[in-house]
Design a protein around this motif. Structure first.
Motif, PDB file in Angstrom:
ATOM      1  N   GLY A  61      -1.043  11.989  38.835  1.00 59.87           N
ATOM      2  CA  GLY A  61      -1.758  13.173  38.343  1.00 59.87           C
ATOM      3  C   GLY A  61      -0.828  14.306  37.974  1.00 59.87           C
ATOM      4  O   GLY A  61      -1.162  15.182  37.190  1.00 59.87           O
ATOM      5  N   LEU A  62       0.344  14.275  38.547  1.00 62.03           N
ATOM      6  CA  LEU A  62       1.310  15.346  38.292  1.00 62.03           C
ATOM      7  C   LEU A  62       1.882  15.266  36.880  1.00 62.03           C
ATOM      8  O   LEU A  62       2.289  16.264  36.311  1.00 62.03           O
ATOM      9  N   ASP A  63       1.908  14.054  36.294  1.00 57.99           N
ATOM     10  CA  ASP A  63       2.497  13.818  34.983  1.00 57.99           C
ATOM     11  C   ASP A  63       3.902  14.409  34.886  1.00 57.99           C
ATOM     12  O   ASP A  63       4.239  15.105  33.939  1.00 57.99           O
ATOM     13  N   ALA A  64       4.674  14.181  35.941  1.00 57.30           N
ATOM     14  CA  ALA A  64       6.038  14.729  35.971  1.00 57.30           C
ATOM     15  C   ALA A  64       6.988  13.775  35.254  1.00 57.30           C
ATOM     16  O   ALA A  64       6.748  12.573  35.206  1.00 57.30           O
ATOM     17  N   PRO A  65       8.054  14.304  34.670  1.00 53.82           N
ATOM     18  CA  PRO A  65       8.995  13.428  33.983  1.00 53.82           C
ATOM     19  C   PRO A  65       9.787  12.544  34.944  1.00 53.82           C
ATOM     20  O   PRO A  65       9.934  12.866  36.113  1.00 53.82           O
ATOM     21  N   THR A  66      10.269  11.437  34.409  1.00 50.67           N
ATOM     22  CA  THR A  66      11.200  10.567  35.126  1.00 50.67           C
ATOM     23  C   THR A  66      12.611  11.083  34.845  1.00 50.67           C
ATOM     24  O   THR A  66      12.899  11.527  33.732  1.00 50.67           O
ATOM     25  N   HIS A  67      13.442  11.053  35.873  1.00 44.37           N
ATOM     26  CA  HIS A  67      14.832  11.489  35.687  1.00 44.37           C
ATOM     27  C   HIS A  67      15.760  10.290  35.679  1.00 44.37           C
ATOM     28  O   HIS A  67      15.752   9.493  36.607  1.00 44.37           O
ATOM     29  N   VAL A  68      16.516  10.183  34.609  1.00 47.20           N
ATOM     30  CA  VAL A  68      17.498   9.104  34.495  1.00 47.20           C
ATOM     31  C   VAL A  68      18.883   9.747  34.631  1.00 47.20           C
ATOM     32  O   VAL A  68      19.214  10.667  33.887  1.00 47.20           O
ATOM     33  N   THR A  69      19.625   9.281  35.605  1.00 46.42           N
ATOM     34  CA  THR A  69      20.943   9.861  35.853  1.00 46.42           C
ATOM     35  C   THR A  69      22.047   8.855  35.529  1.00 46.42           C
ATOM     36  O   THR A  69      21.948   7.688  35.906  1.00 46.42           O
ATOM     37  N   LEU A  70      23.068   9.332  34.806  1.00 42.59           N
ATOM     38  CA  LEU A  70      24.211   8.488  34.437  1.00 42.59           C
ATOM     39  C   LEU A  70      25.483   9.152  34.932  1.00 42.59           C
ATOM     40  O   LEU A  70      25.504  10.354  35.191  1.00 42.59           O
ATOM     41  N   GLN A  71      26.531   8.363  35.029  1.00 38.59           N
ATOM     42  CA  GLN A  71      27.839   8.953  35.336  1.00 38.59           C
ATOM     43  C   GLN A  71      28.241   9.891  34.212  1.00 38.59           C
ATOM     44  O   GLN A  71      28.039   9.575  33.041  1.00 38.59           O
ATOM     45  N   LYS A  72      28.834  11.019  34.574  1.00 35.97           N
ATOM     46  CA  LYS A  72      29.295  11.955  33.552  1.00 35.97           C
ATOM     47  C   LYS A  72      30.352  11.285  32.659  1.00 35.97           C
ATOM     48  O   LYS A  72      31.175  10.511  33.142  1.00 35.97           O
ATOM     49  N   GLY A  73      30.269  11.565  31.371  1.00 34.62           N
ATOM     50  CA  GLY A  73      31.274  11.021  30.455  1.00 34.62           C
ATOM     51  C   GLY A  73      30.815   9.772  29.723  1.00 34.62           C
ATOM     52  O   GLY A  73      31.381   9.413  28.696  1.00 34.62           O
ATOM     53  N   VAL A  74      29.793   9.127  30.228  1.00 32.83           N
ATOM     54  CA  VAL A  74      29.284   7.917  29.577  1.00 32.83           C
ATOM     55  C   VAL A  74      28.637   8.279  28.239  1.00 32.83           C
ATOM     56  O   VAL A  74      28.732   7.540  27.262  1.00 32.83           O
ATOM     57  N   LEU A  75      28.007   9.431  28.215  1.00 30.70           N
ATOM     58  CA  LEU A  75      27.289   9.889  27.038  1.00 30.70           C
ATOM     59  C   LEU A  75      27.346  11.421  27.049  1.00 30.70           C
ATOM     60  O   LEU A  75      27.303  12.022  28.120  1.00 30.70           O
ATOM     61  N   SER A  76      27.427  12.059  25.870  1.00 35.25           N
ATOM     62  CA  SER A  76      27.450  13.523  25.862  1.00 35.25           C
ATOM     63  C   SER A  76      26.030  14.066  25.950  1.00 35.25           C
ATOM     64  O   SER A  76      25.071  13.362  25.647  1.00 35.25           O
ATOM     65  N   VAL A  77      25.907  15.312  26.350  1.00 36.96           N
ATOM     66  CA  VAL A  77      24.583  15.950  26.432  1.00 36.96           C
ATOM     67  C   VAL A  77      23.920  15.942  25.054  1.00 36.96           C
ATOM     68  O   VAL A  77      22.728  15.666  24.930  1.00 36.96           O
ATOM     69  N   VAL A  78      24.722  16.206  24.027  1.00 37.36           N
ATOM     70  CA  VAL A  78      24.181  16.246  22.665  1.00 37.36           C
ATOM     71  C   VAL A  78      23.617  14.878  22.261  1.00 37.36           C
ATOM     72  O   VAL A  78      22.492  14.780  21.755  1.00 37.36           O
ATOM     73  N   ASP A  79      24.403  13.837  22.506  1.00 41.52           N
ATOM     74  CA  ASP A  79      23.928  12.479  22.166  1.00 41.52           C
ATOM     75  C   ASP A  79      22.704  12.094  22.979  1.00 41.52           C
ATOM     76  O   ASP A  79      21.767  11.464  22.468  1.00 41.52           O
ATOM     77  N   ALA A  80      22.706  12.472  24.266  1.00 42.07           N
ATOM     78  CA  ALA A  80      21.567  12.135  25.129  1.00 42.07           C
ATOM     79  C   ALA A  80      20.302  12.823  24.630  1.00 42.07           C
ATOM     80  O   ALA A  80      19.228  12.219  24.541  1.00 42.07           O
ATOM     81  N   THR A  81      20.428  14.089  24.267  1.00 46.33           N
ATOM     82  CA  THR A  81      19.270  14.866  23.820  1.00 46.33           C
ATOM     83  C   THR A  81      18.680  14.276  22.535  1.00 46.33           C
ATOM     84  O   THR A  81      17.480  14.367  22.294  1.00 46.33           O
ATOM     85  N   ALA A  82      19.537  13.640  21.725  1.00 49.65           N
ATOM     86  CA  ALA A  82      19.085  13.085  20.443  1.00 49.65           C
ATOM     87  C   ALA A  82      18.330  11.765  20.589  1.00 49.65           C
ATOM     88  O   ALA A  82      17.685  11.305  19.644  1.00 49.65           O
ATOM     89  N   LEU A  83      18.393  11.154  21.779  1.00 50.79           N
ATOM     90  CA  LEU A  83      17.726   9.850  21.945  1.00 50.79           C
ATOM     91  C   LEU A  83      16.205  10.008  21.914  1.00 50.79           C
ATOM     92  O   LEU A  83      15.662  11.027  22.366  1.00 50.79           O
ATOM     93  N   GLU A  84      15.544   8.964  21.404  1.00 52.66           N
ATOM     94  CA  GLU A  84      14.080   8.985  21.335  1.00 52.66           C
ATOM     95  C   GLU A  84      13.480   9.075  22.739  1.00 52.66           C
ATOM     96  O   GLU A  84      13.860   8.329  23.634  1.00 52.66           O
TER      97      GLU A  84
END
Ligand SMILES: Nc1ncnc2c1ncn2[C@@H]1O[C@H](COP(=O)(O)OP(=O)(O)OP(=O)(O)O)[C@@H](O)[C@H]1O
Ligand SMILES: [Mg+2]
Length: 303
Positions: free
Chosen positions: A224-247
């Motif tokens: 009921g909360l409809d809260a987002p799922t959090h996916v955590t990766l090691q830093k450096g695997v992907l940039s914030v910019v690239d991550a934000t661009a993912l579908e």
């Protein structure tokens, strides 16, 4: 759920201490065989509610039925059928762990050999001959749980039974409680461990300031909360910019060690990450009861 099949029926129960409304119009039912949890911050009114149901406190208003009976004024008919573990447990003076159980059992005409079974059940066999005041906090806690179960009651009330327990003892107690429920018993308990409530309880009531804010199976509350799922990766695997661009990504942020992506559509996000070979150290955290609690009470859980 018909009320005749209910182990506990609470209707508009109220209790004030002076100006303070400790229990402010609480209503719920607990079905026979249900594992029911009451959660809420310190001072929410959990213990007061439990003690009213157990017949230890008189409500100012409202109605309680416990196994079809009124628990107040003290109802001796109910005593053999209910087991109570109080938040602050008290024992008979100067008795050993085993004698505590035997003395308790004798009040209900229970065979004294059951004391050994109960000690085994809560992992206190090697402390059988230890005086209760020489037990550690967690061991005392386990002894008080054993006392509550000694006479094999139909309904068990436990007020923060896992509060002082080490992780191993806590998990052992989960097994004990599950086994009790499997035998058709009803369990009503309070806890500050939301992960535990999520695992054990059929339904939970979340209380604050003497009121119930939500009451449902944990999974329903979380959904009921409809809260987002959090996916955590090691830093450096992907940039914030690239991550934000993912579908499907709603937000991405980075700290010193990791990159965290928030999404309500984890499937396309995970497959995009897999395509980029960016699964190193991946962790997925879905919403939990803790998020529901925070959302409802607006505060951290103070365990
Ligand atoms: N005997 C009493 N006299 C006066 N106030 C009381 C009494 N018992 C409880 N209260 C107050 O009633 C409120 C509810 O207390 P209660 O013990 O039910 O909370 P709780 O949810 O069990 O908290 P905790 O998580 O700390 O055990 C608190 O504000 C407490 O100070
Ligand atoms: Mg309490």
């Amino acid at each position: 759920m018909t009320e005749e099949r209910s182990a506990v029926v609470v209707r508009d129960v109220r209790k004030s201490y002076g100006e303070l409304k400790a229990v402010d119009g609480v209503s719920f039912t607990v079905a026979e065989g249900e594992f029911f949890g009451i959660l809420g911050p310190n001072g929410a009114g959990k213990t007061t509610t439990l003690e009213i149901i157990e017949g230890l406190r008189e409500p100012d208003g409202g109605e309680v039925r416990l196994l079809g009976e009124s628990p107040w004024p003290r109802n001796v008919k109910l005593l053999p059928r209910i087991g109570v573990q109080l938040q602050a447990s008290s024992f008979f003076d100067k008795l050993t762990a085993k004698e505590q159980l035997q003395t308790f059992g004798s009040l209900y005409g229970v065979n004294s050999t059951r004391a050994d079974e109960m000690l085994e059940l809560v992992g206190l066999t090697d402390k059988a001959n230890e005086q209760e005041n020489k037990l550690s906090g967690g061991q005392r806690q386990r002894l008080s749980i054993a006392c509550a179960l000694m006479h094999d009651p139909d309904i068990v009330f436990l007020d923060e039974p896992t509060a002082a327990l080490d992780p191993q003892a806590r998990r052992n107690l989960w097994d004990v409680l599950r086994a009790i429920q499997k035998r058709g018993k009803t369990i009503v308990y309070t806890t500050h461990y939301l992960d535990e409530a999520e695992i054990l309880c059929d339904r939970v009531a979340i209380m604050d300031n003497g009121r119930i804010l939500a009451l449902d199976p944990p999974a329903v509350l979380v959904r009921g909360l409809d809260a987002p799922t959090h996916v955590t990766l090691q830093k450096g695997v992907l940039s914030v910019v690239d991550a934000t661009a993912l579908e499907g990504v709603e937000e991405a942020h980075e700290d010193e060690v990791s990159l965290t992506i928030s999404t309500r559509r984890p499937a396309p996000v995970l497959s995009a990450l897999a395509e980029r070979g960016a699964l190193d150290g991946l962790q997925v955290r879905t919403a939990t009861l803790e998020d529901v609690f925070l959302n409802l009470t607006g505060r951290e859980y103070r365990a």
